[in-house]
Design an enzyme around this catalytic site. Structure first.
Site, PDB file in Angstrom:
ATOM      1  N   LYS A 118     -23.224   0.324  -6.959  1.00 29.61           N
ATOM      2  CA  LYS A 118     -23.379   1.729  -7.336  1.00 29.61           C
ATOM      3  C   LYS A 118     -23.335   1.905  -8.848  1.00 29.61           C
ATOM      4  CE  LYS A 118     -21.414   6.290  -6.276  1.00 29.61           C
ATOM      5  NZ  LYS A 118     -20.359   7.002  -5.523  1.00 29.61           N
TER       6      LYS A 118
ATOM      7  N   LYS B 161       2.805 -12.023 -11.477  1.00 28.76           N
ATOM      8  CA  LYS B 161       1.770 -11.023 -11.187  1.00 28.76           C
ATOM      9  C   LYS B 161       0.703 -11.030 -12.279  1.00 28.76           C
ATOM     10  CE  LYS B 161      -0.007  -7.317  -9.158  1.00 28.76           C
ATOM     11  NZ  LYS B 161      -0.688  -7.392  -7.856  1.00 28.76           N
TER      12      LYS B 161
ATOM     13  N   ALA C 128     -15.430  -9.783  -3.551  1.00 26.24           N
ATOM     14  CA  ALA C 128     -16.202 -10.592  -2.606  1.00 26.24           C
ATOM     15  C   ALA C 128     -17.654 -10.750  -3.056  1.00 26.24           C
ATOM     16  CB  ALA C 128     -16.131  -9.961  -1.213  1.00 26.24           C
TER      17      ALA C 128
ATOM     18  N   GLU D 233       3.374  -0.190  -5.520  1.00 20.90           N
ATOM     19  CA  GLU D 233       2.988  -0.570  -6.880  1.00 20.90           C
ATOM     20  C   GLU D 233       2.705   0.676  -7.730  1.00 20.90           C
ATOM     21  OE1 GLU D 233       1.437  -5.037  -7.095  1.00 20.90           O
ATOM     22  OE2 GLU D 233      -0.162  -3.621  -6.616  1.00 20.90           O
TER      23      GLU D 233
ATOM     24  N   GLY E  58     -17.659  -6.009  -5.856  1.00 25.98           N
ATOM     25  CA  GLY E  58     -16.213  -6.166  -5.906  1.00 25.98           C
ATOM     26  C   GLY E  58     -15.872  -7.643  -5.956  1.00 25.98           C
TER      27      GLY E  58
END
Length: 404
Positions: A40, A378, A16, A172, A14
């Protein structure tokens, strides 16, 4: 510990884990350490885009990045397998199909949905957890429209979409649904009034991370576009028909039920016997697990304490990527027997989308944004994330440049 080249094993690709891997490649030569990245799937996904995949406003492939496109497989050993358990005593990671030994471990396995024990939620509600679960939501919503149009036996509530939780993901998501539902109504020749988008929240307000002015703007914007927001309405049960909410036990019926009300760290943490607080590990200021000199825990798997406000930082992509910088730096320090660095978070602001051309944000020391300005910011934030992961090439390939 191995007397050969040290093994740094990173679990999860991800924000991190992937950013840590990239930083280590910049800081270490192949002779200094063997870097192993375990994930995965053979792809990374932009988890902050999953609400768009779930609503069907972007294609799943847009949110997906092949790991080998951003990590050189000749410099990092890529292992695509599911992590089952971590054995700290033996310094091993047990995977579904093999095992790995490590000298240094980075745990960045991401989040899972947390239903807080609400009866029936796990059984009857969808959750926005990854690409596949998000894609299933989009497909299910469209299937309800197709079934309704075909004249199959459907009730008046089958087109309703019920969303539990009015935090970042929930709001969102309903913002994207406000864009998507008119498109589906047109495609299947269904009157828009036949479809309800209902957001249910136990707290007395939505979006607790924003001030009252921005929250009021977001609520009005969504309601003006047909989203029903029910605040102060705790969910006591989820049934196959919908949510049972409030003191009067009202049943709100829907054909699509989605829970966005909370997340916790990967279940691997618990399976490995890690000490958890509300599903995550409380890490030290250098981002290591307490009493473990060679294990770092990051992203959605950890709580990082904000000492000034005496509470943990909210888990965001920017937090995870800033953690990655410190973890990579500290891994190099450990290899060189140098002092470690404490993590200090520097907020770049927070922006929430309310659909393609609307949003709210607080940036640069609480400068407030609304409407198209926030929506544009955004997109800048999303494209910056791509840049940090894969540079300008990835931004050109996957970036958001669609006009309002």
């Amino acid at each position: 510990m191995s007397f050969n080249k040290p093994k740094i094993v990173i679990l999860g690709a991800g924000y991190a884990g992937l950013t840590t891997t990239r930083r280590l490649l910049q800081k270490l030569s192949p002779e200094q350490a063997e870097i192993i990245l375990v994930n995965k799937h053979n792809y990374h996904y932009e988890s902050t885009w999953l609400h768009e995949v779930a609503a069907g406003t972007i294609n799943p492939n847009q949110a997906r990045v092949m790991i080998s496109d951003v990590i050189n497989p000749t410099k990092v050993r890529l292992v695509f397998d599911a992590v089952k358990r971590i054995d700290k005593d033996e310094q091993r990671v047990i995977l579904e199909n093999s095992e790995l030994e490590y000298d240094y471990l980075v745990v960045a396995l991401g989040f899972e949905s947390n239903d807080f024990g609400i009866k029936g939620m796990a059984e009857h509600a969808f959750a926005i957890e990854d690409i596949e679960t998000s894609r299933l939501i989009s497909e299910h919503i469209e299937y309800q429209f197709a079934k309704y149009q075909s004249g199959e036996e459907v009730d008046e509530h089958s087109l309703n979409i019920l969303v539990g939780g009015a935090g970042f993901t929930g709001i969102e998501f309903v913002g994207e649904l406000a864009e998507r539902i008119p498109q589906l109504c047109k495609k299947y020749d269904i009157d828009r009034s036949k479809v309800r988008i209902i957001n249910v929240e136990a707290a007395p307000s939505i979006l607790p991370m924003f001030d009252k002015e921005l929250v009021a703007y977001a609520k009005k914007s969504l309601e003006d576009r047909g989203v029903e927001i029910k605040i102060g309405a705790p969910i006591s049960e989820c049934t196959p028909e919908g949510f049972i909410v409030g003191e009067d036990k009202e049943l709100i019926k829907a054909g699509t039920i989605v829970w966005t009300g909370g997340v916790k760290g990967s279940s691997v943490l618990g399976e490995s016997g890690f000490e958890l607080v509300k599903g995550k590990v409380n890490v030290n200021s250098d981002l290591r697990m307490p009493e473990e000199e060679n294990i770092f825990v990051m992203g959605d798997c950890s709580w990082v304490w904000n000492k000034e406000e005496d509470r943990p930082y909210p888990p965001t992509a920017q937090l995870a990527m800033q953690e990655a910088d410190v973890v990579a730096k500290n891994l190099v320090a450990l290899l060189n027997n140098e002092p470690l660095t404490d993590f200090v978070f520097e907020s770049k602001g927070t922006v929430a989308s309310l659909g393609l051309s609307d949003g709210i944000g607080s940036i640069f020391n609480d400068y407030k944004l609304k409407g198209k300005a926030a929506a544009a910011m955004k997109k800048v934030v999303d494209n910056r994330s791509l840049f940090l992961i894969g540079g300008p090439k990835l931004v050109l390939k996957k970036g958001k440049f669609r006009p309002f």
